[in-house]
Design an enzyme around this catalytic site. Structure first.
Site, PDB file in Angstrom:
ATOM      1  N   LEU A  85      11.957 -43.895 -10.262  1.00 18.74           N
ATOM      2  CA  LEU A  85      11.831 -44.312  -8.868  1.00 18.74           C
ATOM      3  C   LEU A  85      12.381 -43.273  -7.893  1.00 18.74           C
ATOM      4  CD1 LEU A  85      12.857 -48.067  -9.188  1.00 18.74           C
ATOM      5  CD2 LEU A  85      10.575 -47.153  -8.837  1.00 18.74           C
ATOM      6  N   ARG A  86      12.841 -42.133  -8.431  1.00 19.58           N
ATOM      7  CA  ARG A  86      13.353 -41.116  -7.518  1.00 19.58           C
ATOM      8  C   ARG A  86      12.254 -40.629  -6.578  1.00 19.58           C
ATOM      9  NH1 ARG A  86      15.969 -38.036 -10.824  1.00 19.58           N
ATOM     10  NH2 ARG A  86      18.087 -38.646 -10.232  1.00 19.58           N
ATOM     11  N   ALA A  87      11.018 -40.560  -7.068  1.00 18.60           N
ATOM     12  CA  ALA A  87       9.918 -40.107  -6.219  1.00 18.60           C
ATOM     13  C   ALA A  87       9.727 -41.037  -5.034  1.00 18.60           C
ATOM     14  CB  ALA A  87       8.627 -40.012  -7.039  1.00 18.60           C
TER      15      ALA A  87
END
Length: 713
Positions: A275-277
């Site tokens: 979920l960093r993107a």
């Protein structure tokens, strides 16, 4: 005074300018990775960015740049009183050299005070100096792995922890991480790649007028740097004011739920990991809205953010080139625009670009006003491509299959251009008249094919026993000046890496007898201790592959190329070098020079042709030359030669004389001979080379074979 080349004077590179400015507007974006060929002003523009950052207030005398309004409670130079009077200084630009030591990066015991005052004090490193500034890593892909690990921890936590040499220190380390790299020199580890918020691919312009303007400005700067900077002072001041206004606006920018759903939809559709993107894209969209002077995120902000935050996160493995299918991105944004928020003035898709859109230079707003008109990013000039042409990832996006990950293809089903000759013969036909096919150049042309490559597989660890002294890597144990400290020893010559703690401990029991009266220590030569460091080394695996007609007929090249591709992937992960020499027709050639660049290696392997006679001796001679050159370049890197052949030699000279050139080299012979009748030529060749013989069927487990061979030698 050193004059920096003005940021606004850099010609082109609009995407890179925008990515750097968005990070300056909001540090939460997470840094920039600049990928590109040499000589494209990567370092110049990064150094120019620091001059545009607002000055920071620091606590006077604090070596860790604490903010007077909110000082770090755990600062080693603290405690500091909140709200104390601070001093202004420019934002720091700290450069991390590739050959930096661990002490230089994180800090260490203050040697001078330890030896003169007898006290234990901490000397900060580059991470402390970069706090609240810019940490610039040139050639970040060449950085030693143990330094990469430390850098990752600090970038992720915003804190640097130092536990070494009886020193235990924690201090804040929040910085804008900017890295540059040339992909031809090797790729980044996936862990570090994902830590960069944005990535930009840069190439030199092919427009003669633009190239001429670049040279014209650079010559003017080199001739009179101060006068050149004065001419651009107004643009630089306007840019700095605009960045400051955007920074102040960021906390007030609203991200509507409709735009957040767009971000989640885009990230899910492009199948990025984790979920960093999503977080980076959201923060980038907010920064882009503030840069445009808006207090609400629009679809155009989401598009600009996705173009910069997703390309390097789409890579499924190191063989994939970064890239983004912008047509798919536009389709996704158009489909999700049905959920438009009533407060979204720019929900019309890419044509609804506001002033200062992603395709324009952030410095083009002459007076620094966010509403200054700029060139819109319309369909005729897609943002991010400019005059550069399609990016390296466009091909992968068009075909729907990443490079190096093609489906298994044999010669019968492989793609061959029309008119190149009949389909390859079956195994039985090739075995029956294999020699006849090699008698003339006309027949040779008919036997050429390009074998496919199956998906690479995991290769078992190839580790050299004992402790070597090779190049830094992640494979075998090695004594290296850049590894972790594992102990101390008495120096046998000149002390090159002093172990301060061990030296002090060795001298301490003798201070009374030596008549010490002051605060310093009385040292003697036999008190000195040097650090013993242990790390990992990389190796050179050189494949010598028989690419003649008989190999193609027996459908072995797909398995061979897949094995080489697998080892290349393993080499990327372990910092090895892999090369390949092929022999066919009338001679041998270096199909893949020793390299750590997985993209270059995958491209060469995909296009490797087969067919013709079998000049085995020429292949061995060429391999010996490659190894000789590599020994001169890097004498500490230990090679292993993997010879893939059936042992036949129908041209190319005396095999015995060629084999003598490889004496002393560790060799593995992979026997490709098959069929009910076997001549055993590869067995005899292995005996000449004093090599380990391995059947082709064992290629899938070649890593363990190589490991066993190395233990034997």
């Amino acid at each position: 005074m050193i004059v920096t080349y003005p940021f606004s004077a850099v010609v082109g590179l609009d995407d890179l300018k925008l990515a750097l400015v968005l990070n300056a507007v909001s540090p939460r974006v997470g840094g920039v990775l600049v990928r590109g060929e040499k000589g494209t002003a990567k370092s110049t523009i990064v150094r120019a960015l620091a001059a545009q950052l607002p000055a920071v207030a620091v606590v006077p005398g604090c070596r860790f740049s604490c903010d007077p309004a909110a000082p770090d409670a755990g600062c080693p130079d603290g405690p500091h009183e909140p709200g104390a009077q601070g001093t202004q200084r420019p934002a720091a630009l700290v450069e991390l050299p590739v050959g930096a030591s661990e002490d230089r990066l994180v800090g260490s015991l203050d040697v001078e005070r330890a030896l003169t005052e007898g006290v234990k004090a901490f000397e900060p490193g580059l991470l402390a100096a970069a706090h609240r500034g810019v940490l610039y890593v040139d050639e970040v892909n060449l950085l030693h792995d143990h330094l990469v690990d430390l850098l990752l921890d600090a970038a992720a936590l915003g804190t640097c922890y130092v536990e070494r040499e009886s020193v235990s220190v924690r201090h804040a380390a929040r910085f804008l991480l900017v890295g540059t790299m040339n992909p031809e020199e090797g790729e980044l580890r996936p862990q570090l790649l994902d830590r960069f918020g944005l990535t930009v691919e840069v190439k030199a312009s092919r427009d003669p007028a633009e190239r001429a303007e670049v040279v014209r400005r650079r010559l003017a700067f080199d001739a009179e740097a101060e006068a050149f900077a004065v001419r651009w002072a107004a643009e630089e001041a306007a840019l700095a004011r605009r960045i400051a206004r955007a920074r102040a606006l960021v906390p007030d920018v609203r991200l509507p739920d409709a735009r957040l759903r767009q971000i989640a939809t885009v990230c899910a559709a492009f199948e990025v990991d984790g979920l960093r993107a999503d977080l980076v894209t959201a923060n980038t969209a907010i920064a882009h809205a503030a840069w445009q002077g808006r207090d609400v995120v629009t679809t155009e902000d989401v598009r600009a953010a996705a173009r910069l935050s997703l390309p390097h996160r789409r890579r499924r493995d190191p063989f994939d080139a970064p890239g983004l299918d912008e047509d798919l991105l536009d389709d996704l944004l158009a489909r999700t625009s049905e959920d438009e928020d009533p407060d979204d003035p720019g929900g019309g898709g890419p044509e609804a670009s506001g002033p200062g859109g992603p395709g324009g230079s952030p410095a083009s707003a002459g007076d620094g006003s966010p509403s200054a008109p700029e060139e819109p990013a319309d369909g005729s000039r897609r943002a991010g491509r400019g005059t550069e042409g399609p990016g390296p990832g466009d091909h992968a996006a068009d075909t729907g299959r990443p490079p190096g990950d093609s489906a298994p293809v044999t010669e019968d089903a492989g793609a061959r251009p029309a008119g190149e000759g009949p389909a390859p013969r079956s195994d039985a036909e090739a075995q029956e008249d294999g020699e006849a096919r090699e008698d003339g150049e006309a027949r040779e042309a008919a036997g050429r094919v390009v074998a496919g490559v199956a998906a690479p597989y995991r290769v078992p660890l190839m580790e050299v026993p004992g402790t070597g002294e090779g190049a830094a890597g992640r494979r075998s144990r090695s004594r290296t000046p850049h590894g972790r400290a594992t102990g101390s020893r008495r120096p046998t010559g000149r002390v090159r890496d002093l172990h301060v703690t061990a030296t002090v401990l060795a001298a301490a029991p003798h201070q009374v007898r030596r008549g010490r009266t002051g605060p310093g220590l009385v040292l003697r030569e036999d008190d000195l201790r040097e650090v013993v460091r242990e790390g990992r080394e990389g190796n050179l695996v050189l494949f010598v592959v028989d690419a003649s007609g008989s190999m193609a007929a027996r459908k072995r090249m797909t398995a061979v190329k897949t094995a080489v591709l697998s080892l290349l992937l393993d080499a990327y992960q372990r910092r090895d070098k892999v090369g390949m020499v092929t022999f066919r027709g009338v001679g041998a050639e270096v199909a893949l020079p020793p390299t750590s660049s997985v993209e270059a290696g995958a491209a060469r392997l995909r296009s490797l042709p087969t067919g013709g006679r079998t000049p085995l001796a020429a292949g061995l001679v060429r391999a010996a030359r490659v190894l000789r050159v590599e020994r001169l370049r890097d004498p500490a890197r230990r090679p292993l030669l993997v010879l893939v052949t059936d042992g036949r030699a129908t041209s190319g000279g005396d095999v015995d004389r060629a084999a003598a050139l490889l004496e002393g080299t560790a060799v593995v012979v992979v026997d490709c001979e098959s069929g009910p009748v076997r001549l055993g030529l590869a067995v005899r060749l292995a005996a000449r080379l004093r090599a380990r013989l391995v059947p082709l069927d064992s290629l899938a487990d070649l890593g363990s074979v190589v490991r066993d061979h190395r233990k034997a030698v």
